[in-house]
Scaffold this motif. Structure first.
Motif, PDB file in Angstrom:
ATOM      1  N   VAL A  19       0.838  -1.203   0.000  1.00 15.52           N
ATOM      2  CA  VAL A  19       0.000   0.000   0.000  1.00 15.52           C
ATOM      3  C   VAL A  19       0.874   1.254   0.000  1.00 15.52           C
ATOM      4  N   VAL A  81     -12.649  -3.239   1.383  1.00 19.61           N
ATOM      5  CA  VAL A  81     -11.819  -3.709   0.275  1.00 19.61           C
ATOM      6  C   VAL A  81     -10.453  -4.149   0.786  1.00 19.61           C
ATOM      7  N   PRO A  83      -6.614  -4.164   0.866  1.00 22.59           N
ATOM      8  CA  PRO A  83      -5.740  -3.082   0.402  1.00 22.59           C
ATOM      9  C   PRO A  83      -4.815  -3.464  -0.745  1.00 22.59           C
ATOM     10  N   PRO A  86      -6.404  -2.644  -5.328  1.00 22.92           N
ATOM     11  CA  PRO A  86      -6.344  -1.614  -6.373  1.00 22.92           C
ATOM     12  C   PRO A  86      -5.367  -1.904  -7.504  1.00 22.92           C
ATOM     13  N   GLU A  89      -6.939  -4.330  -9.856  1.00 23.05           N
ATOM     14  CA  GLU A  89      -8.022  -3.700 -10.592  1.00 23.05           C
ATOM     15  C   GLU A  89      -7.495  -2.816 -11.716  1.00 23.05           C
ATOM     16  N   ILE A 100      -8.325   3.479  -6.055  1.00 22.02           N
ATOM     17  CA  ILE A 100      -7.722   3.973  -4.810  1.00 22.02           C
ATOM     18  C   ILE A 100      -8.771   4.665  -3.948  1.00 22.02           C
ATOM     19  N   CYS A 103     -11.022   2.131  -2.204  1.00 26.16           N
ATOM     20  CA  CYS A 103     -10.310   1.488  -1.095  1.00 26.16           C
ATOM     21  C   CYS A 103     -10.325   2.386   0.136  1.00 26.16           C
ATOM     22  N   ALA A 107     -12.950   1.822   3.369  1.00 25.08           N
ATOM     23  CA  ALA A 107     -12.190   1.546   4.601  1.00 25.08           C
ATOM     24  C   ALA A 107     -12.600   2.512   5.709  1.00 25.08           C
ATOM     25  N   VAL A 144      -4.222   0.502   5.561  1.00 24.13           N
ATOM     26  CA  VAL A 144      -4.656   1.334   4.435  1.00 24.13           C
ATOM     27  C   VAL A 144      -4.242   2.792   4.613  1.00 24.13           C
ATOM     28  N   SER A 232     -14.059  -5.431  -6.335  1.00 21.75           N
ATOM     29  CA  SER A 232     -14.117  -5.004  -4.945  1.00 21.75           C
ATOM     30  C   SER A 232     -15.281  -5.640  -4.209  1.00 21.75           C
ATOM     31  N   ARG A 236     -12.706  -9.205  -0.255  1.00 23.93           N
ATOM     32  CA  ARG A 236     -12.819  -8.466   1.008  1.00 23.93           C
ATOM     33  C   ARG A 236     -11.559  -8.574   1.861  1.00 23.93           C
ATOM     34  N   HIS A 237     -11.467  -7.698   2.839  1.00 22.07           N
ATOM     35  CA  HIS A 237     -10.307  -7.583   3.720  1.00 22.07           C
ATOM     36  C   HIS A 237     -10.291  -8.761   4.702  1.00 22.07           C
TER      37      HIS A 237
END
Length: 283
Positions: A19, A81, A83, A86, A89, A100, A103, A107, A144, A232, A236-237
Motif C-alpha cells: 500500500v 476492500v 488493500p 487496487p 483492478e 484507490i 479502497c 475503509a 490502508v 471489490s 474483502r479484507h
C-alpha cells in the motif's frame, strides 16, 4: 512465539509495504476522488455493504453450513476492500483514481458500518457478539490509511524519490506477502480441506460470482468503474473479516480456514472475469 503466530504480523508488514508503494504512485486527489462523486459512492456502498451482506445472510438461512462458515461469509460480506486489490483492478483495466478512492472511502466508512452490521447480524441470528469501531479503525489505519498517506506525502514532497521507490517497495511487499502467506495456508490447509465435499465450495463460488455480477452492474456505464466495483464487491479484507468472525462467536482457527477458502475460491472465480475485462479493453 511460534512461526504460525509470527506469520500474520509479517503479512501485515507486507500489505503495508504494498500500500505504501501504491501511495508513492498516487495523489491526494486519487484518495479522495470517490467523495467527490456521491452517486458512485452510494452505488459502491450499496453493492458492497448492503446487497452482499443480504446475499450472505440468504445463504446462511437457506443452507445448513458449518457455523464457522456461515459466520465467516457474513464477516467477509461486511468487511472493506482488501488493500492489495487496487493494483489488480488497475491491471484489469480499472480506473486508478476510483480503485484507490474506493479502497479509502469504504475503509473509512467501515469504522462505522462494520460495528453496526455486526450488531444487526448477531442480533438477527441470536448470537452474542460485538466489535468496537476502535478495533476496525486500528486495522484500517495500519493497513490502508497510514501507509497510503505516507506514500502520497512523499510523492508530493519528493516526487523523484517516490518514483524511484514505488516499484521496488511494492515488489518487496509482494515477495514478503507470498513468503508469509504460503506457510500460513499450509498450516491451516487441513481446516480448509475439511470444508470440501459438503457444498461449501459451491456456495462460496456462488457468492463470489454474484459479487462480480452485482458490482459490474452497479459500477455504472463506464467499463473502468464496473471492473473496479465488480472485483471489490467479491474481494474483502481478510484481517477485518477474521476479527468480525471471532467477535461474532466463531473460533479463530475454523473461521480463518473458512476465510482462506473464500479468498482462494474468489481469486479463482475472478480470473476469467479479469481476462474478459482485459480483452474488452475498457470498451
Amino acid at each position: 512465539m511460534d512461526l504460525v503466530s509470527i506469520l500474520p504480523h509479517l503479512i501485515t508488514v507486507s500489505v503495508m509495504l504494498v500500500v505504501f508503494g501504491l501511495g508513492l504512485d498516487a495523489s491526494r486527489q486519487d484518495a479522495l476522488s470517490l467523495f467527490r462523486n456521491p452517486g458512485l459512492l452510494l452505488r459502491s456502498w450499496l453493492s458492497m455493504n448492503v446487497i452482499m451482506p443480504l446475499v450472505a445472510a440468504g445463504f446462511v438461512v437457506a443452507f445448513d453450513l458449518p457455523t464457522p462458515v456461515d459466520i465467516a461469509l457474513v464477516a467477509l460480506a461486511i468487511s472493506p476492500v482488501p488493500p492489495l486489490l487496487p493494483r489488480k483492478e488497475m491491471k484489469a483495466g480499472g480506473q486508478e483514481s476510483y480503485a484507490i478512492g474506493l479502497c479509502v472511502a469504504i475503509a473509512l466508512l467501515s469504522i462505522i458500518t462494520v460495528p453496526i452490521a455486526v450488531a444487526l447480524f448477531t442480533g438477527a441470528f441470536g448470537r452474542a457478539g460485538e466489535i468496537s469501531p476502535l478495533q476496525v479503525a486500528k486495522s484500517v489505519l495500519m493497513t490502508v490509511v497510514v501507509p497510503l498517506t505516507v506514500g502520497i506525502v512523499l510523492r508530493r514532497r519528493v516526487p523523484a524519490l517516490a518514483e524511484k521507490l514505488a516499484r521496488p517497495v511494492a515488489l518487496w511487499g509482494m515477495v514478503l506477502l507470498v513468503l508469509s502467506a504460503l506457510p500460513l495456508v499450509y498450516a491451516f490447509w487441513p481446516g480448509v480441506s475439511a470444508l470440501f465435499g459438503n457444498g461449501t465450495v459451491l456456495i462460496i463460488a456462488a457468492m463470489a460470482t454474484i459479487g462480480l455480477g452485482v458490482g459490474h452492474v452497479l459500477g455504472g456505464p463506464h467499463a473502468h468503474t464496473r471492473t473496479v466495483l465488480a472485483l471489490s464487491t467479491t474481494s474483502r479484507h481478510p484481517a477485518i473479516a477474521l476479527a468480525v468472525a471471532v467477535a461474532g462467536g466463531a473460533e479463530t482457527k475454523p473461521a480463518l480456514a473458512a476465510i482462506l477458502l473464500y479468498v482462494i475460491v474468489a481469486t479463482l472465480i475472478s480470473v476469467p472475469y479479469v481476462a474478459w475485462r482485459k480483452a474488452a479493453g475498457a470498451d
